[in-house]
Design a protein around this motif. Structure first.
Motif, short mmCIF file in Angstrom:
data_model
loop_
_atom_site.label_atom_id
_atom_site.label_comp_id
_atom_site.label_asym_id
_atom_site.label_seq_id
_atom_site.Cartn_x
_atom_site.Cartn_y
_atom_site.Cartn_z
N GLN A 271 12.76 -18.30 -36.35
CA GLN A 271 11.72 -18.11 -37.36
C GLN A 271 12.08 -18.92 -38.61
O GLN A 271 13.25 -18.99 -38.99
N ASN A 272 11.08 -19.52 -39.20
CA ASN A 272 11.32 -20.40 -40.33
C ASN A 272 10.32 -20.09 -41.44
O ASN A 272 9.11 -20.22 -41.23
N PRO A 273 10.76 -19.66 -42.62
CA PRO A 273 9.81 -19.39 -43.70
C PRO A 273 9.22 -20.69 -44.24
O PRO A 273 9.92 -21.67 -44.44
N ARG A 274 7.93 -20.69 -44.43
CA ARG A 274 7.22 -21.86 -44.97
C ARG A 274 6.45 -21.41 -46.21
O ARG A 274 5.77 -20.39 -46.20
N TRP A 275 6.60 -22.17 -47.29
CA TRP A 275 5.85 -21.89 -48.52
C TRP A 275 4.94 -23.06 -48.84
O TRP A 275 5.27 -24.21 -48.57
N TRP A 276 3.82 -22.77 -49.42
CA TRP A 276 2.96 -23.84 -49.93
C TRP A 276 2.20 -23.32 -51.14
O TRP A 276 2.07 -22.11 -51.35
N MET A 277 1.72 -24.24 -51.95
CA MET A 277 0.95 -23.89 -53.14
C MET A 277 -0.51 -24.26 -52.93
O MET A 277 -0.82 -25.33 -52.39
N GLU A 278 -1.40 -23.38 -53.35
CA GLU A 278 -2.83 -23.57 -53.17
C GLU A 278 -3.55 -23.58 -54.51
O GLU A 278 -3.07 -23.03 -55.51
N GLU A 305 4.25 -18.12 -44.96
CA GLU A 305 4.04 -17.71 -43.57
C GLU A 305 5.29 -18.07 -42.79
O GLU A 305 6.05 -18.97 -43.19
N GLN A 306 5.51 -17.38 -41.69
CA GLN A 306 6.63 -17.70 -40.82
C GLN A 306 6.18 -18.70 -39.75
O GLN A 306 5.16 -18.48 -39.09
N ASP A 307 6.92 -19.77 -39.59
CA ASP A 307 6.71 -20.68 -38.47
C ASP A 307 7.62 -20.27 -37.33
O ASP A 307 8.80 -19.94 -37.53
N ALA A 317 2.61 -22.16 -36.55
CA ALA A 317 2.33 -21.02 -37.43
C ALA A 317 2.25 -19.75 -36.60
O ALA A 317 1.51 -19.68 -35.61
N SER A 318 3.00 -18.76 -36.98
CA SER A 318 3.05 -17.52 -36.21
C SER A 318 2.05 -16.47 -36.69
O SER A 318 1.73 -15.52 -35.98
N GLY A 319 1.56 -16.64 -37.92
CA GLY A 319 0.68 -15.63 -38.49
C GLY A 319 1.45 -14.47 -39.12
O GLY A 319 0.85 -13.60 -39.74
N ASN A 320 2.76 -14.49 -38.97
CA ASN A 320 3.60 -13.43 -39.53
C ASN A 320 4.13 -13.83 -40.91
O ASN A 320 4.24 -15.01 -41.21
N ALA A 412 13.44 -24.42 -44.51
CA ALA A 412 12.16 -24.22 -45.19
C ALA A 412 11.30 -25.48 -45.09
O ALA A 412 11.81 -26.59 -45.09
N SER A 413 9.99 -25.28 -45.02
CA SER A 413 9.05 -26.39 -45.07
C SER A 413 7.77 -25.90 -45.73
O SER A 413 7.65 -24.72 -46.06
N GLY A 414 6.81 -26.77 -45.91
CA GLY A 414 5.57 -26.32 -46.55
C GLY A 414 4.77 -27.45 -47.14
O GLY A 414 4.78 -28.56 -46.61
N GLY A 415 4.09 -27.20 -48.25
CA GLY A 415 3.27 -28.24 -48.84
C GLY A 415 2.42 -27.76 -49.99
O GLY A 415 2.67 -26.72 -50.60
#
Length: 453
Positions: A271-278, A305-307, A317-320, A412-415
């Protein structure tokens, strides 16, 4: 994956890119630099950390280019009006002489946000209004308000946002910094070949892990990859990850790193935490006549979200949602205003959100036709040609480690996602919204301060 009896995954975060840009007028090229905020980008699109000497040289260069504001521009204003008709005329006048655009034009008269957009039919004008400050340089070379440290809006960002509304409609405006599937597979293979002695830290394996993981890829949609706008998205994404992974000290007391929050908690290597800004606003309201709009809220929120990481290294994307990752995201959102002043790249991101919503509103509501003002100068590549920078393409991995209850923690990853169309779509009518922002344009200036009624 196991190293001895300890399970861990690397906290592989990214290097940062922020680019400064100037505008060119016909027949004249302004100066530019591919280094700011402590990092540098080379012609191959690879980012590295700038040296102390390089940072100081950048600040010295900018001091020659960022003229000190004078007159009324040297004082803050609760609400400053910027006439786009007057702004375009001022740019035309500079074009006649072939000179460089002055600082007051490049920095939109010191605006630090856009609170109002007004279609002034009586004067065939579109007016942006918001708080403003005299500008100065921060220690990292960012142009910020002298009073609060808030980032100053840039004409160049407005130009890029306006010219790319249709691109954004087709594909959205997004930025992501992602590990490759091949890199994840190489890292897993590397970790299977090594063993940690009891009590040994994985820091000893850092060099090998970085080599195995390889560079991470930058993906941009909706705006030119070689624009200042794009570089700001990359920089903000990177800085968010560095804060989360404790690769840089947080300047905000109420925002510890995700690693600090994760201490002594359990994690899994799949499991990998992913953050992004909206893009996120409290509201966009308009008056009943449809001539005045008000934008409310800080404009940015952090999501997570967790990848799920498959055996082939692909992330899905796991939805978790990890509770601690969500807590960190909420903390960043709650402290964003303070963070944006301490780290101006986040203030620049807020400004991009404002200018993108404004540009989308202008196009969606056909405000050029409704106001009688065509933004031909802002759209004209010959009149305003943003300098093209080396586009960011890859970022080297960095490692950060903290001991959790079941091992060592995390990648961590994201966008960043800028969905201005949703903000404009969700606008509502506010009958109480006052239309009388101005009474006159004193002295023919293209900007002026609202006086008390």
């Amino acid at each position: 994956m196991k190293l001895s009896k300890a399970r861990f995954t690397a906290a592989l975060a990214m290097s940062c890119l922020v680019a400064i840009a100037t505008l060119t007028t016909a027949g004249f090229n302004g100066g530019g630099n591919n280094q700011v905020g402590g990092v540098s980008i080379d012609p191959a699109g690879v980012v590295r950390t700038a040296t102390v000497q390089e940072n100081q040289e950048l600040v010295n260069l900018l001091r020659q280019e960022v003229a000190v504001p004078r007159g009324d521009l040297a004082a803050p204003a609760d609400l400053r009006m910027v006439s786009l008709a007057g702004l375009q005329e001022a740019i035309r006048e500079v074009r006649k002489t072939g000179g460089r655009l002055p600082a007051e034009i490049r920095y939109l008269a010191g605006l630090t946000a856009v609170d109002y957009v007004w279609a002034d039919k009586d004067h065939n004008d579109l007016i942006l209004a918001g708080p403003a400050e005299p500008w100065t340089l921060s220690e990292t070379g960012s142009v910020v308000g002298k009073e609060t440290g808030a980032a100053i809006l840039r004409l160049e960002d407005l130009v890029v946002a306006l010219r790319n509304v249709e691109n954004a409609r087709a594909q959205g405006i997004t930025c992501s910094i992602e590990p490759t599937a091949e890199g994840r597979q190489r890292l897993n293979a590397f970790l299977r070949r090594v063993n940690l002695r009891p009590g040994q830290s994985p820091v000893a394996l850092e060099a090998g892990m970085k080599e195995a993981f390889g560079p991470q890829m930058i993906r941009l949609n909706g705006i030119p990859a070689n624009s200042r706008y794009a570089c700001t998205l990359v920089a903000a994404d990177y800085q968010m990850k560095r804060l989360a992974m404790a690769l840089v000290d947080s300047p905000v007391k109420g925002l510890p790193s995700y690693l600090q929050m994760s201490r002594n908690t359990a994690h899994t290597g799949t499991q990998n935490p992913r953050w992004w800004m909206e893009c996120d606003y409290e509201s966009l309201t308009r008056n009943e006549a449809g001539t005045l709009w008000k934008l409310s809220g800080q404009g940015v929120k952090t999501m997570t979200e967790q990848d799920a990481i498959a055996a082939n290294g692909e992330a899905v994307a796991s939805g978790n949602v990890d509770k601690i990752a969500q807590k960190w995201a909420d903390s960043m959102t709650g402290n964003f205003e303070q963070l944006a002043k301490a780290m101006p790249v986040f203030g620049d991101l807020q400004n991009l959100m404002d200018l993108t919503v404004v540009s989308t509103l202008i196009v969606q509501e056909q405000l050029e036709d409704r106001s009688g003002l065509q933004l031909d100068v802002l759209r004209d590549q010959d009149a305003l040609a943003p300098i093209a920078f080396d586009a960011p393409q890859t970022i080297a991995p960095e490692c950060s480690f903290i001991k959790g209850r079941s091992g060592w923690v995390v990648t961590a990853s994201g966008g960043v996602s800028v969905n201005a169309f949703q903000v404009v779509h969700d606008q509502r009518v506010d009958p109480a919204l006052d239309e009388q922002l101005v009474s006159s344009i004193a002295g023919g200036s293209w900007w002026w301060n609202k006086t008390s009624n």
